[in-house]
Design a protein around this motif. Structure first.
Motif, short mmCIF file in Angstrom:
data_model
loop_
_atom_site.label_atom_id
_atom_site.label_comp_id
_atom_site.label_asym_id
_atom_site.label_seq_id
_atom_site.Cartn_x
_atom_site.Cartn_y
_atom_site.Cartn_z
N ALA A 65 0.81 -1.22 0.00
CA ALA A 65 0.00 0.00 0.00
C ALA A 65 0.84 1.26 0.00
CB ALA A 65 -0.93 0.00 1.21
N ASP A 66 2.12 1.17 0.37
CA ASP A 66 3.02 2.33 0.34
C ASP A 66 3.57 2.58 -1.06
OD1 ASP A 66 2.80 2.81 3.06
OD2 ASP A 66 4.44 1.46 3.55
N GLY A 67 3.36 1.62 -1.98
CA GLY A 67 4.00 1.71 -3.29
C GLY A 67 5.36 1.05 -3.30
N SER A 68 5.74 0.42 -2.17
CA SER A 68 7.01 -0.29 -2.07
C SER A 68 6.95 -1.57 -2.90
CB SER A 68 7.30 -0.64 -0.61
OG SER A 68 8.50 -1.37 -0.48
N LEU A 69 8.00 -1.85 -3.67
CA LEU A 69 8.06 -3.07 -4.46
C LEU A 69 8.73 -4.18 -3.66
CD1 LEU A 69 9.01 -1.79 -8.04
CD2 LEU A 69 6.75 -2.15 -7.03
N ILE A 70 8.18 -5.37 -3.75
CA ILE A 70 8.69 -6.52 -2.99
C ILE A 70 9.22 -7.57 -3.96
CG2 ILE A 70 8.17 -8.32 -1.30
CD1 ILE A 70 5.72 -5.53 -1.47
N ILE A 71 10.51 -7.86 -3.87
CA ILE A 71 11.15 -8.90 -4.68
C ILE A 71 11.04 -10.21 -3.92
CG2 ILE A 71 13.35 -9.67 -5.67
CD1 ILE A 71 14.10 -6.57 -5.49
N ILE A 72 10.42 -11.21 -4.54
CA ILE A 72 10.19 -12.50 -3.89
C ILE A 72 10.97 -13.56 -4.64
CG2 ILE A 72 8.46 -14.19 -3.20
CD1 ILE A 72 6.39 -11.81 -3.44
N GLU A 73 11.93 -14.17 -3.97
CA GLU A 73 12.78 -15.17 -4.59
C GLU A 73 12.65 -16.51 -3.88
OE1 GLU A 73 15.25 -15.36 -7.37
OE2 GLU A 73 13.60 -13.99 -7.82
N LEU A 74 12.34 -17.57 -4.64
CA LEU A 74 12.28 -18.92 -4.10
C LEU A 74 13.67 -19.53 -4.13
CD1 LEU A 74 9.29 -18.26 -4.99
CD2 LEU A 74 8.99 -20.72 -5.14
N LYS A 75 13.98 -20.32 -3.12
CA LYS A 75 15.31 -20.91 -3.02
C LYS A 75 15.62 -21.87 -4.16
CE LYS A 75 18.00 -23.97 0.00
NZ LYS A 75 17.96 -25.15 -0.86
N ARG A 76 14.64 -22.66 -4.55
CA ARG A 76 14.82 -23.69 -5.57
C ARG A 76 16.04 -24.55 -5.22
NH1 ARG A 76 10.94 -22.42 -9.18
NH2 ARG A 76 10.39 -20.22 -9.41
N HIS A 77 16.96 -24.73 -6.17
CA HIS A 77 18.10 -25.61 -5.92
C HIS A 77 19.37 -24.82 -5.58
CE1 HIS A 77 15.63 -28.92 -7.19
NE2 HIS A 77 15.42 -28.36 -8.36
N ARG A 78 19.21 -23.54 -5.32
CA ARG A 78 20.36 -22.71 -4.98
C ARG A 78 20.60 -22.74 -3.47
NH1 ARG A 78 18.14 -17.29 -7.61
NH2 ARG A 78 16.22 -18.22 -6.80
N THR A 79 21.80 -22.40 -3.07
CA THR A 79 22.06 -22.27 -1.64
C THR A 79 21.35 -21.01 -1.16
OG1 THR A 79 24.05 -20.90 -1.89
CG2 THR A 79 24.34 -23.31 -1.94
N PRO A 80 20.91 -20.99 0.09
CA PRO A 80 20.23 -19.79 0.60
C PRO A 80 21.07 -18.53 0.43
CG PRO A 80 19.92 -21.63 2.12
CD PRO A 80 20.92 -22.08 1.09
N ARG A 81 22.40 -18.66 0.63
CA ARG A 81 23.26 -17.48 0.49
C ARG A 81 23.24 -16.96 -0.94
NH1 ARG A 81 29.41 -17.64 2.60
NH2 ARG A 81 28.32 -18.72 4.28
N ASP A 82 23.23 -17.88 -1.91
CA ASP A 82 23.15 -17.47 -3.32
C ASP A 82 21.85 -16.75 -3.62
OD1 ASP A 82 25.64 -18.46 -3.91
OD2 ASP A 82 24.91 -20.37 -4.72
N VAL A 83 20.76 -17.21 -3.01
CA VAL A 83 19.46 -16.58 -3.22
C VAL A 83 19.48 -15.15 -2.72
CG1 VAL A 83 16.99 -16.70 -2.77
CG2 VAL A 83 18.29 -18.79 -3.03
N VAL A 84 20.03 -14.92 -1.51
CA VAL A 84 20.10 -13.58 -0.95
C VAL A 84 20.93 -12.67 -1.86
CG1 VAL A 84 20.89 -12.18 0.99
CG2 VAL A 84 19.78 -14.38 1.42
N ALA A 85 22.09 -13.16 -2.30
CA ALA A 85 22.95 -12.37 -3.17
C ALA A 85 22.25 -12.03 -4.48
CB ALA A 85 24.25 -13.12 -3.43
N GLN A 86 21.55 -13.02 -5.05
CA GLN A 86 20.85 -12.80 -6.31
C GLN A 86 19.73 -11.76 -6.13
OE1 GLN A 86 21.25 -14.85 -9.67
NE2 GLN A 86 20.77 -12.68 -9.81
#
Length: 363
Positions: A65-86
């Motif tokens: 509602a603020d107009g803030s955009l939310i990037i949602i990334e699923l882990k899939r087969h990547r390491t969690p650290r790779d997901v955060v970096a991506q």
């Protein structure tokens, strides 16, 4: 701290349900696409598999509602650290998006994934009760990592980034099976309201002026004339709506807006938030809980066999100035937001207060 999911069936003795593996995380993406409230009922989904400027794809993109955009990334087969970096890499691209590009992303999502016939302006107003032009689209962004679990290193990274006002969060899903039925369980690493607040702080163009904005959803659940008569504001129907009432403390000044109607009052908070059935109002020389008074709306106390989250919550207010909804003050350029309470940090908020002070002769 690691988060562990557990689910038990209640019977003569508790029976622990067994988690099952989600073989294809595209199924989870599909479920979230069909109902974004699986993640957060305060978001509107506007993109799926969004191609970035460097030819990578963001799993899901939402707006609040603020107009803030939310990037949602699923882990899939990547390491969690790779997901955060991506996801952080994606955020660097999102930050530069113009309004027209965001609209283009939504139009692509709408046509490719059957998201209806509404334009982004129409979908935003239907979802949040606000015009898209009344918020600053993409003035901030958030990152959400979806995973079954995170390693300790990744948790440390997310906590560190949050301490530095980078709004990153993680949400954990597990599937449990019970006699052929499957159930989806969700838990957040950090309260999503805190992440939203960090996003607002990070994008702030000026310091907060200590004046609170209140969105009062005038409906069958609550009535503005009741609020004027007995001195309160209220919100409920879910944690996303009622939790922000807890931001208010005795002595705070609030400015109240009814979405799609206009500003209707200013006052001073006189006490802490309480459940509606704990808020007493004077009736014929005695005091009664609000739901038992002759009110215009039906205020829900804790419903039987339901969570307290669904109840209506009330904050007492001493009004300085109020007007009926039919005489609400509204004009182009005033601040608007669907959060029940927020601390705006935009130039528009200062402009809004100055206009209201002049209109209502309030100092």
């Amino acid at each position: 701290m690691a988060i562990e999911h557990g689910m038990w069936r209640i019977g003569s003795a508790p029976f622990k349900l067994q988690p099952v593996r989600i073989e294809n995380e595209s199924l989870l993406e599909e479920l979230i696409t069909k109902d974004i409230s699986i993640l957060n009922d305060g978001w509107l989904l506007i993109g799926r598999q969004v191609r970035t400027g460097f030819d990578k794809f963001i799993d899901l993109l939402a707006v609040d509602a603020d107009g803030s955009l939310i990037i949602i990334e699923l882990k899939r087969h990547r390491t969690p650290r790779d997901v955060v970096a991506q996801a952080i890499d994606y955020a660097s691209w999102i930050e530069g998006l113009t309004d027209s590009k965001v609209i283009e992303i939504y139009e692509s999502f709408r046509t490719q994934h059957g998201a209806g016939e509404l334009s982004l302006d129409q979908a935003f107003e239907k979802r949040f009760g606000l015009r898209l032009g009344d918020v600053e689209l993409n003035s901030s962004h958030q990152i959400v990592v979806v995973a079954a679990e995170l390693d300790a290193s990744t948790e440390r990274i997310i906590n560190y980034l949050n301490d530095k006002a980078v709004p990153v969060n993680a949400v954990f899903f597990k599937v449990f099976e019970d006699e052929g039925r499957q159930y989806l369980s969700r838990a957040w690493m950090i309260d999503p309201g805190q992440t939203q607040e960090r996003a607002a702080v990070a994008s702030a163009k000026e310091p907060w002026n200590s004046e609170y904005y209140v969105s009062f959803g005038d409906s069958e659940r609550r009535n503005w004339e009741d609020a004027r008569q007995w001195g309160f504001i209220s919100a409920g129907g879910g944690r996303w709506y009622s939790n922000t009432l807890g931001m208010l403390n005795e002595g705070d000044r609030i400015w109240v807006n009814i979405p799609k109607t206009g500003y209707v009052g200013v006052g001073i908070v006189t006490g802490p938030v309480v459940r509606a059935d704990e808020f007493l109002v004077p009736v014929d020389g005695t005091e009664k809980p609000l739901p038992e008074a002759s009110t215009r709306a039906k205020y829900r106390s804790k419903p039987e066999n339901e969570s307290e989250d669904t109840a209506e919550y009330v904050v007492p207010v001493q009004w300085t100035h109020t007007v009926p909804a039919g005489k609400a003050y509204a004009e182009t350029g005033l601040f608007g937001n669907q959060n029940s309470v927020c601390k705006p940090r935009t130039e528009k908020w200062g402009h809004t207060i100055e206009r209201l002070k002049k209109a209502w002769s309030v100092g």
